[in-house]
Design a protein around this motif. Structure first.
Motif, PDB file in Angstrom:
ATOM      1  N   ALA A   1       9.563   2.614  -3.924  1.00 55.26           N
ATOM      2  CA  ALA A   1       9.008   1.327  -3.496  1.00 55.26           C
ATOM      3  C   ALA A   1       8.893   0.351  -4.670  1.00 55.26           C
ATOM      4  CB  ALA A   1       7.646   1.530  -2.844  1.00 55.26           C
TER       5      ALA A   1
ATOM      6  N   GLU B   1       7.838   8.251  -3.289  1.00 52.04           N
ATOM      7  CA  GLU B   1       7.581   7.021  -2.535  1.00 52.04           C
ATOM      8  C   GLU B   1       7.205   5.886  -3.476  1.00 52.04           C
ATOM      9  OE1 GLU B   1       4.238   5.091   0.421  1.00 52.04           O
ATOM     10  OE2 GLU B   1       4.532   7.253   0.525  1.00 52.04           O
ATOM     11  N   VAL B   2       6.324   6.175  -4.426  1.00 53.32           N
ATOM     12  CA  VAL B   2       5.883   5.152  -5.379  1.00 53.32           C
ATOM     13  C   VAL B   2       7.076   4.664  -6.207  1.00 53.32           C
ATOM     14  CG1 VAL B   2       4.454   4.715  -7.421  1.00 53.32           C
ATOM     15  CG2 VAL B   2       3.515   6.006  -5.488  1.00 53.32           C
TER      16      VAL B   2
ATOM     17  N   CYS C   1      -2.237   2.072  -4.720  1.00 52.77           N
ATOM     18  CA  CYS C   1      -1.746   3.438  -4.554  1.00 52.77           C
ATOM     19  C   CYS C   1      -2.943   4.328  -4.221  1.00 52.77           C
ATOM     20  CB  CYS C   1      -1.076   3.923  -5.827  1.00 52.77           C
ATOM     21  SG  CYS C   1       0.443   3.047  -6.228  1.00 52.77           S
TER      22      CYS C   1
ATOM     23  N   VAL D   1      -0.484  -4.164  -5.666  1.00 53.33           N
ATOM     24  CA  VAL D   1      -0.044  -2.823  -5.276  1.00 53.33           C
ATOM     25  C   VAL D   1      -1.257  -1.891  -5.313  1.00 53.33           C
ATOM     26  CG1 VAL D   1       1.453  -0.875  -5.832  1.00 53.33           C
ATOM     27  CG2 VAL D   1       2.254  -3.216  -6.226  1.00 53.33           C
TER      28      VAL D   1
ATOM     29  N   SER E   1       0.842  -1.190   0.000  1.00 55.80           N
ATOM     30  CA  SER E   1       0.000   0.000   0.000  1.00 55.80           C
ATOM     31  C   SER E   1       0.877   1.240   0.000  1.00 55.80           C
ATOM     32  CB  SER E   1      -0.909  -0.002   1.237  1.00 55.80           C
ATOM     33  OG  SER E   1      -1.725   1.139   1.251  1.00 55.80           O
ATOM     34  N   LEU E   2       0.637   2.144  -0.957  1.00 54.51           N
ATOM     35  CA  LEU E   2       1.478   3.327  -1.109  1.00 54.51           C
ATOM     36  C   LEU E   2       0.644   4.601  -1.202  1.00 54.51           C
ATOM     37  CD1 LEU E   2       3.798   1.894  -3.912  1.00 54.51           C
ATOM     38  CD2 LEU E   2       4.317   2.032  -1.471  1.00 54.51           C
ATOM     39  N   ASP E   3       1.256   5.712  -0.859  1.00 55.63           N
ATOM     40  CA  ASP E   3       0.644   7.024  -1.061  1.00 55.63           C
ATOM     41  C   ASP E   3       0.838   7.379  -2.524  1.00 55.63           C
ATOM     42  OD1 ASP E   3      -0.043   9.691  -1.268  1.00 55.63           O
ATOM     43  OD2 ASP E   3       1.214  10.367   0.400  1.00 55.63           O
TER      44      ASP E   3
END
Length: 76
Positions: free
Chosen positions: A42, A38-39, A61, A59, A30-32
């Motif tokens: 990661a 960040e994406v 986002c 994934v 889980s990403l911002d």
């Protein structure tokens, strides 16, 4: 939190979409989605891992739509 007209809470019961990965026996990330650094970081790291040990990864986002779903829904 919406597709065209349905809230995510009406689409699935878990809190976040990434939670569904467990039910499929796969890793979830889980990403911002609004933080492109960040994406990028990661996914670069995860891609390197997956080249050595291929496996499915879900994934998610988290982001928001800055305009309407389509031009007909307005852009204000």
């Amino acid at each position: 939190g919406y597709a065209l007209s349905t809230t995510t809470s009406e689409q699935y019961r878990c809190k976040n979409l990434v939670d569904r990965a467990l039910g499929y026996g796969m890793e979830g990330l889980s990403l911002d989605g609004n933080n492109f650094l960040e994406v990028y970081s990661a996914l670069k790291q995860k891609a390197s891992e997956l080249r050595k040990s291929p496996r499915p990864v879900l994934v998610e986002c988290h982001t928001f739509r800055m305009r309407g779903h389509e031009e007909a829904s307005g852009v204000k």
